[in-house]
Design a protein around this motif. Sequence first.
Motif, PDB file in Angstrom:
ATOM      1  N   ALA A  69      52.100  88.186  38.930  1.00 22.48           N
ATOM      2  CA  ALA A  69      51.365  89.120  38.084  1.00 22.48           C
ATOM      3  C   ALA A  69      51.857  90.557  38.284  1.00 22.48           C
ATOM      4  N   LEU A  70      52.114  90.935  39.533  1.00 25.62           N
ATOM      5  CA  LEU A  70      52.502  92.307  39.821  1.00 25.62           C
ATOM      6  C   LEU A  70      53.936  92.619  39.405  1.00 25.62           C
ATOM      7  N   SER A  71      54.780  91.599  39.370  1.00 25.59           N
ATOM      8  CA  SER A  71      56.189  91.839  39.047  1.00 25.59           C
ATOM      9  C   SER A  71      56.534  91.540  37.587  1.00 25.59           C
ATOM     10  N   TYR A  72      55.594  90.947  36.855  1.00 24.42           N
ATOM     11  CA  TYR A  72      55.894  90.447  35.508  1.00 24.42           C
ATOM     12  C   TYR A  72      56.357  91.559  34.564  1.00 24.42           C
ATOM     13  N   THR A  73      55.733  92.722  34.612  1.00 22.27           N
ATOM     14  CA  THR A  73      56.067  93.800  33.678  1.00 22.27           C
ATOM     15  C   THR A  73      57.116  94.762  34.235  1.00 22.27           C
ATOM     16  N   GLY A  74      57.598  94.490  35.452  1.00 24.74           N
ATOM     17  CA  GLY A  74      58.606  95.361  36.034  1.00 24.74           C
ATOM     18  C   GLY A  74      58.076  96.781  36.210  1.00 24.74           C
ATOM     19  N   ASP A  75      58.892  97.772  35.798  1.00 26.72           N
ATOM     20  CA  ASP A  75      58.472  99.169  35.918  1.00 26.72           C
ATOM     21  C   ASP A  75      58.055  99.744  34.564  1.00 26.72           C
ATOM     22  N   THR A  76      57.602  98.854  33.665  1.00 23.52           N
ATOM     23  CA  THR A  76      57.200  99.313  32.327  1.00 23.52           C
ATOM     24  C   THR A  76      56.089 100.350  32.407  1.00 23.52           C
ATOM     25  N   PHE A  77      55.112 100.086  33.257  1.00 26.90           N
ATOM     26  CA  PHE A  77      53.981 101.004  33.391  1.00 26.90           C
ATOM     27  C   PHE A  77      54.185 101.823  34.672  1.00 26.90           C
ATOM     28  N   ASP A  78      54.725 103.026  34.499  1.00 26.42           N
ATOM     29  CA  ASP A  78      55.119 103.854  35.636  1.00 26.42           C
ATOM     30  C   ASP A  78      53.943 104.686  36.147  1.00 26.42           C
ATOM     31  N   SER A  79      54.260 105.818  36.759  1.00 25.15           N
ATOM     32  CA  SER A  79      53.231 106.629  37.419  1.00 25.15           C
ATOM     33  C   SER A  79      52.242 107.264  36.448  1.00 25.15           C
ATOM     34  N   ASP A  80      52.567 107.257  35.149  1.00 23.42           N
ATOM     35  CA  ASP A  80      51.627 107.812  34.175  1.00 23.42           C
ATOM     36  C   ASP A  80      50.419 106.893  33.957  1.00 23.42           C
ATOM     37  N   TRP A  81      50.490 105.687  34.495  1.00 24.78           N
ATOM     38  CA  TRP A  81      49.444 104.694  34.312  1.00 24.78           C
ATOM     39  C   TRP A  81      48.716 104.453  35.629  1.00 24.78           C
ATOM     40  N   ASP A  82      47.406 104.394  35.571  1.00 24.90           N
ATOM     41  CA  ASP A  82      46.596 104.040  36.737  1.00 24.90           C
ATOM     42  C   ASP A  82      46.446 102.525  36.794  1.00 24.90           C
ATOM     43  N   GLN A  83      46.783 101.940  37.928  1.00 25.45           N
ATOM     44  CA  GLN A  83      46.794 100.477  38.067  1.00 25.45           C
ATOM     45  C   GLN A  83      45.648 100.000  38.945  1.00 25.45           C
ATOM     46  N   SER A  84      45.032  98.873  38.526  1.00 25.76           N
ATOM     47  CA  SER A  84      44.013  98.199  39.342  1.00 25.76           C
ATOM     48  C   SER A  84      44.236  96.698  39.251  1.00 25.76           C
ATOM     49  N   GLU A  85      43.770  95.984  40.271  1.00 27.71           N
ATOM     50  CA  GLU A  85      43.978  94.535  40.333  1.00 27.71           C
ATOM     51  C   GLU A  85      42.669  93.836  40.650  1.00 27.71           C
ATOM     52  N   ALA A  86      42.599  92.553  40.296  1.00 30.89           N
ATOM     53  CA  ALA A  86      41.389  91.777  40.582  1.00 30.89           C
ATOM     54  C   ALA A  86      41.711  90.293  40.622  1.00 30.89           C
ATOM     55  N   ALA A  87      41.095  89.611  41.588  1.00 28.68           N
ATOM     56  CA  ALA A  87      41.179  88.152  41.651  1.00 28.68           C
ATOM     57  C   ALA A  87      40.002  87.589  40.868  1.00 28.68           C
ATOM     58  N   LEU A  88      40.295  86.751  39.886  1.00 26.53           N
ATOM     59  CA  LEU A  88      39.267  86.167  39.033  1.00 26.53           C
ATOM     60  C   LEU A  88      39.192  84.670  39.273  1.00 26.53           C
ATOM     61  N   GLU A  89      38.234  84.042  38.618  1.00 20.44           N
ATOM     62  CA  GLU A  89      38.129  82.581  38.688  1.00 20.44           C
ATOM     63  C   GLU A  89      39.275  81.970  37.888  1.00 20.44           C
ATOM     64  N   GLY A  90      40.231  81.399  38.598  1.00 18.92           N
ATOM     65  CA  GLY A  90      41.357  80.759  37.929  1.00 18.92           C
ATOM     66  C   GLY A  90      42.395  81.724  37.408  1.00 18.92           C
ATOM     67  N   ALA A  91      42.433  82.951  37.916  1.00 17.40           N
ATOM     68  CA  ALA A  91      43.415  83.921  37.421  1.00 17.40           C
ATOM     69  C   ALA A  91      43.522  85.097  38.368  1.00 17.40           C
ATOM     70  N   TYR A  92      44.603  85.842  38.190  1.00 17.94           N
ATOM     71  CA  TYR A  92      44.764  87.122  38.874  1.00 17.94           C
ATOM     72  C   TYR A  92      45.136  88.139  37.815  1.00 17.94           C
ATOM     73  N   SER A  93      44.430  89.272  37.776  1.00 18.76           N
ATOM     74  CA  SER A  93      44.616  90.230  36.692  1.00 18.76           C
ATOM     75  C   SER A  93      45.092  91.589  37.205  1.00 18.76           C
ATOM     76  N   VAL A  94      45.809  92.269  36.317  1.00 21.38           N
ATOM     77  CA  VAL A  94      46.260  93.632  36.575  1.00 21.38           C
ATOM     78  C   VAL A  94      45.933  94.454  35.335  1.00 21.38           C
ATOM     79  N   THR A  95      45.351  95.642  35.551  1.00 21.19           N
ATOM     80  CA  THR A  95      44.987  96.532  34.446  1.00 21.19           C
ATOM     81  C   THR A  95      45.657  97.886  34.655  1.00 21.19           C
ATOM     82  N   TRP A  96      46.221  98.440  33.574  1.00 18.31           N
ATOM     83  CA  TRP A  96      46.800  99.777  33.596  1.00 18.31           C
ATOM     84  C   TRP A  96      46.083 100.635  32.549  1.00 18.31           C
TER      85      TRP A  96
END
Length: 210
Positions: A69-96
């Motif tokens: 999940a963390l490597s999928y988008t590479g460096d598409t979302f750089d320092s201009d984006w605030d990143q957060s992560e969460a473990a969900l039921e049956g998934a792992y999510s990343v939000t920018w």
Amino acid sequence: MKKQIFILLIAAVILSSCGKPPAPPPTSTPLPPPTITSTPRVVATNTPLPTVTPVCISSEPTQQDIDRALSYTGDTFDSDWDQSEAALEGAYSVTWQNIVQGAVAYLEARIKPCGYEEPDLNRDFSDTNWSAIFANYESYESIAECKLNSGIRLYQFKTYNLGFEYKINYWVQSDTDNRIIVTMIVFPAESQSLLDDYSIRLFPNLPNCS
């Protein structure tokens, strides 16, 4: 009605004019009864076909899911984006989130414990589920959808919230036999060029359905 046929055999011996004794009747050796050979009767039985039980895995995200999940988008979302992560039921999510651009990007590495097929994805991403996905918006409208033979799907939407119009690109990729990757980017309608730019960075082979 049974019919019984009686056959009466009468042997008449007539003396010749010469007075010779009658010739003895011919004798016959009885034939043995015919031997009847029969093939054993084969009774067809409906043997049930073996059923294949899918081998299911745990729905708990592993470190491999997190890394994916963390490597999928590479460096598409750089320092201009605030990143957060969460473990969900049956998934792992990343939000920018990009406050300046008023944009949001979201990714889920979803686990399908018992595997999935094309009809399963059709159900997962149907009108019923879109209503749940866009529940935080005032309204949404499907613009287009398309897919590649490689297993990537794209759904494009127009949404409204608090009086503002947004454009959404929503990709679904068949990643492994038990996992799919969902990626969504949301931009204000007036930032169409930015939406197109990020779409090309993420999915150069399917940035839109045009």
